[in-house]
Write a protein that holds these residues in place. Structure first.
Motif, PDB file in Angstrom:
ATOM      1  N   THR A  14      48.906 -32.681  89.762  1.00 48.95           N
ATOM      2  CA  THR A  14      49.245 -31.283  89.990  1.00 48.95           C
ATOM      3  C   THR A  14      48.197 -30.418  89.298  1.00 48.95           C
ATOM      4  OG1 THR A  14      50.669 -31.138  88.022  1.00 48.95           O
ATOM      5  CG2 THR A  14      51.731 -31.712  90.114  1.00 48.95           C
ATOM      6  N   ASP A  15      47.883 -29.280  89.893  1.00 54.06           N
ATOM      7  CA  ASP A  15      46.999 -28.280  89.287  1.00 54.06           C
ATOM      8  C   ASP A  15      47.711 -26.941  89.343  1.00 54.06           C
ATOM      9  OD1 ASP A  15      44.490 -29.709  88.630  1.00 54.06           O
ATOM     10  OD2 ASP A  15      44.460 -30.125  90.775  1.00 54.06           O
ATOM     11  N   ILE A  16      47.534 -26.126  88.303  1.00 51.74           N
ATOM     12  CA  ILE A  16      48.306 -24.899  88.183  1.00 51.74           C
ATOM     13  C   ILE A  16      47.380 -23.687  88.067  1.00 51.74           C
ATOM     14  CG2 ILE A  16      50.150 -23.734  86.934  1.00 51.74           C
ATOM     15  CD1 ILE A  16      49.549 -27.320  86.089  1.00 51.74           C
ATOM     16  N   VAL A  17      47.609 -22.700  88.943  1.00 49.83           N
ATOM     17  CA  VAL A  17      46.863 -21.440  88.922  1.00 49.83           C
ATOM     18  C   VAL A  17      47.777 -20.363  88.346  1.00 49.83           C
ATOM     19  CG1 VAL A  17      45.553 -19.770  90.272  1.00 49.83           C
ATOM     20  CG2 VAL A  17      45.663 -22.166  91.016  1.00 49.83           C
ATOM     21  N   PHE A  48      47.785 -36.035  86.055  1.00 50.83           N
ATOM     22  CA  PHE A  48      48.451 -37.040  86.865  1.00 50.83           C
ATOM     23  C   PHE A  48      49.963 -37.029  86.659  1.00 50.83           C
ATOM     24  CE2 PHE A  48      44.117 -38.600  86.655  1.00 50.83           C
ATOM     25  CZ  PHE A  48      43.904 -39.050  87.940  1.00 50.83           C
ATOM     26  N   ILE A  49      50.679 -37.213  87.766  1.00 57.90           N
ATOM     27  CA  ILE A  49      52.132 -37.251  87.705  1.00 57.90           C
ATOM     28  C   ILE A  49      52.594 -38.605  87.184  1.00 57.90           C
ATOM     29  CG2 ILE A  49      52.305 -38.033  90.120  1.00 57.90           C
ATOM     30  CD1 ILE A  49      54.894 -36.407  90.331  1.00 57.90           C
ATOM     31  N   LYS A  50      53.611 -38.589  86.334  1.00 63.35           N
ATOM     32  CA  LYS A  50      54.191 -39.823  85.821  1.00 63.35           C
ATOM     33  C   LYS A  50      55.199 -40.371  86.818  1.00 63.35           C
ATOM     34  CE  LYS A  50      53.682 -38.514  80.949  1.00 63.35           C
ATOM     35  NZ  LYS A  50      54.396 -38.263  79.660  1.00 63.35           N
ATOM     36  N   MET A  51      55.510 -41.654  86.698  1.00 64.29           N
ATOM     37  CA  MET A  51      56.409 -42.298  87.645  1.00 64.29           C
ATOM     38  C   MET A  51      57.835 -41.772  87.562  1.00 64.29           C
ATOM     39  SD  MET A  51      54.427 -44.202  89.346  1.00 64.29           S
ATOM     40  CE  MET A  51      55.662 -45.085  90.296  1.00 64.29           C
ATOM     41  N   ASP A  52      58.197 -41.168  86.433  1.00 67.54           N
ATOM     42  CA  ASP A  52      59.591 -40.747  86.240  1.00 67.54           C
ATOM     43  C   ASP A  52      59.768 -39.230  86.245  1.00 67.54           C
ATOM     44  OD1 ASP A  52      58.258 -40.230  83.894  1.00 67.54           O
ATOM     45  OD2 ASP A  52      59.838 -41.012  82.581  1.00 67.54           O
ATOM     46  N   LEU A  55      57.165 -33.408  90.844  1.00 63.12           N
ATOM     47  CA  LEU A  55      55.914 -32.658  90.875  1.00 63.12           C
ATOM     48  C   LEU A  55      55.974 -31.442  89.960  1.00 63.12           C
ATOM     49  CD1 LEU A  55      55.178 -32.784  94.702  1.00 63.12           C
ATOM     50  CD2 LEU A  55      53.732 -33.777  92.921  1.00 63.12           C
ATOM     51  N   GLU A  56      57.068 -30.679  90.051  1.00 64.05           N
ATOM     52  CA  GLU A  56      57.185 -29.481  89.230  1.00 64.05           C
ATOM     53  C   GLU A  56      57.285 -29.829  87.749  1.00 64.05           C
ATOM     54  OE1 GLU A  56      60.023 -25.547  88.711  1.00 64.05           O
ATOM     55  OE2 GLU A  56      59.818 -26.488  90.682  1.00 64.05           O
ATOM     56  N   GLU A  57      57.976 -30.914  87.424  1.00 64.33           N
ATOM     57  CA  GLU A  57      58.062 -31.348  86.026  1.00 64.33           C
ATOM     58  C   GLU A  57      56.678 -31.698  85.498  1.00 64.33           C
ATOM     59  OE1 GLU A  57      62.591 -33.234  85.993  1.00 64.33           O
ATOM     60  OE2 GLU A  57      60.851 -34.511  86.432  1.00 64.33           O
ATOM     61  N   CYS A  58      55.882 -32.335  86.336  1.00 68.19           N
ATOM     62  CA  CYS A  58      54.508 -32.658  85.946  1.00 68.19           C
ATOM     63  C   CYS A  58      53.702 -31.387  85.690  1.00 68.19           C
ATOM     64  CB  CYS A  58      53.843 -33.496  87.035  1.00 68.19           C
ATOM     65  SG  CYS A  58      52.086 -33.819  86.754  1.00 68.19           S
ATOM     66  N   ALA A  95      49.067 -28.206  94.280  1.00 63.08           N
ATOM     67  CA  ALA A  95      48.802 -27.043  93.431  1.00 63.08           C
ATOM     68  C   ALA A  95      50.013 -26.120  93.359  1.00 63.08           C
ATOM     69  CB  ALA A  95      47.589 -26.274  93.951  1.00 63.08           C
ATOM     70  N   TYR A  96      50.184 -25.519  92.201  1.00 65.76           N
ATOM     71  CA  TYR A  96      51.217 -24.505  91.964  1.00 65.76           C
ATOM     72  C   TYR A  96      50.540 -23.243  91.477  1.00 65.76           C
ATOM     73  CZ  TYR A  96      54.959 -27.985  92.252  1.00 65.76           C
ATOM     74  OH  TYR A  96      55.840 -28.932  92.699  1.00 65.76           O
ATOM     75  N   TYR A  97      51.244 -22.100  91.605  1.00 67.80           N
ATOM     76  CA  TYR A  97      50.716 -20.877  91.010  1.00 67.80           C
ATOM     77  C   TYR A  97      51.853 -19.999  90.508  1.00 67.80           C
ATOM     78  CZ  TYR A  97      51.409 -17.740  95.136  1.00 67.80           C
ATOM     79  OH  TYR A  97      51.921 -16.973  96.159  1.00 67.80           O
ATOM     80  N   ALA A  98      51.487 -19.055  89.630  1.00 69.13           N
ATOM     81  CA  ALA A  98      52.473 -18.176  89.010  1.00 69.13           C
ATOM     82  C   ALA A  98      51.794 -16.899  88.551  1.00 69.13           C
ATOM     83  CB  ALA A  98      53.139 -18.871  87.829  1.00 69.13           C
ATOM     84  N   LEU A  99      52.609 -15.878  88.283  1.00 72.85           N
ATOM     85  CA  LEU A  99      52.139 -14.593  87.778  1.00 72.85           C
ATOM     86  C   LEU A  99      52.836 -14.316  86.451  1.00 72.85           C
ATOM     87  CD1 LEU A  99      52.539 -12.464  91.039  1.00 72.85           C
ATOM     88  CD2 LEU A  99      50.596 -13.880  90.369  1.00 72.85           C
TER      89      LEU A  99
END
Length: 222
Positions: A14-17, A48-52, A55-58, A95-99
């Protein structure tokens, strides 16, 4: 738990903007990578995402570990899967993003990040991986959303002037707004109210301060 597959599988990250408007400019949060590949180069927070974990938790974990930011609302942006986007292996990134309002968080680099800082989106350093493309897509999504929604209020501090609100919308969309029409539009939404307090700046007449009164009406980013 054992996993056996007939064919190789790609890894998922995951990548976060994270956007804010500060000092009259739209800015994005970057971290300086503390490990290869691209050690010492700037990049979006992520990993990298963990097995447990989901996506959002990562995304939330990486944002906390690499920049010290917690408790913010994220929206999924897009998936990036060019074959050669990561020199280590075949990697697909969600990818995720937020303000967030300017000055609302204290950045604190950690884990595999050597630094975390805000950069003007029009003056970015050379970025790792395909993160320039991810930021471009996020900026386009933000500009389009702000043309018809109240999402820009997520960039507001607890109290703000109408001039500041209009300036934030203009900086985030890179487009001027007519003062009268903008104020008519924002008041028609019934999501802000006057606080009864005023803000004085220089020789100008003090401006009324406003606040968001209906957070549930402020649209999420999607």
């Amino acid at each position: 738990m054992a996993y056996t597959y007939e064919y190789p599988h790609p890894a998922v990250t995951t990548d976060i903007v994270i956007f804010t408007v500060e000092d009259g400019a739209l800015k994005v949060l970057l971290i300086k990578r503390g490990m290869e590949p691209f050690k010492g180069k700037w990049a979006l927070p992520g990993g990298f995402i963990k097995m447990d974990e989901s996506l959002e938790e990562c995304a939330l974990r990486e944002l906390s570990e690499e920049a010290g930011i917690e408790g913010i609302y994220l929206e999924q942006l897009y998936s990036f899967g060019s074959v050669d986007r990561d020199p280590r292996e075949r990697v697909i990134s969600v990818a995720y993003y937020a303000l967030i309002p300017a000055g609302s968080v204290e950045l604190k680099a950690g884990t595999d990040a050597d630094d975390a800082a805000w950069f003007k989106v029009d003056e970015l350093p050379k970025l790792s991986f395909d993160h320039s493309e991810i930021i471009k897509v996020a900026r386009e999504r933000l500009a389009a959303k702000m043309d018809y929604s109240t999402v820009g209020l997520k960039l507001m501090p607890q109290e703000f002037t109408l001039s500041y609100l209009q300036d934030v919308y203009e900086k985030a969309t890179d487009k001027p707004r007519d003062k009268r029409n903008f104020r008519k539009w924002i008041f028609s939404l019934n999501v802000i109210e006057a606080t009864g307090k005023k803000y004085a700046s220089g020789p100008h007449r003090p401006a009324m301060l406003y606040r968001v009164i209906a957070p549930e009406k402020v649209e999420n980013i999607r």
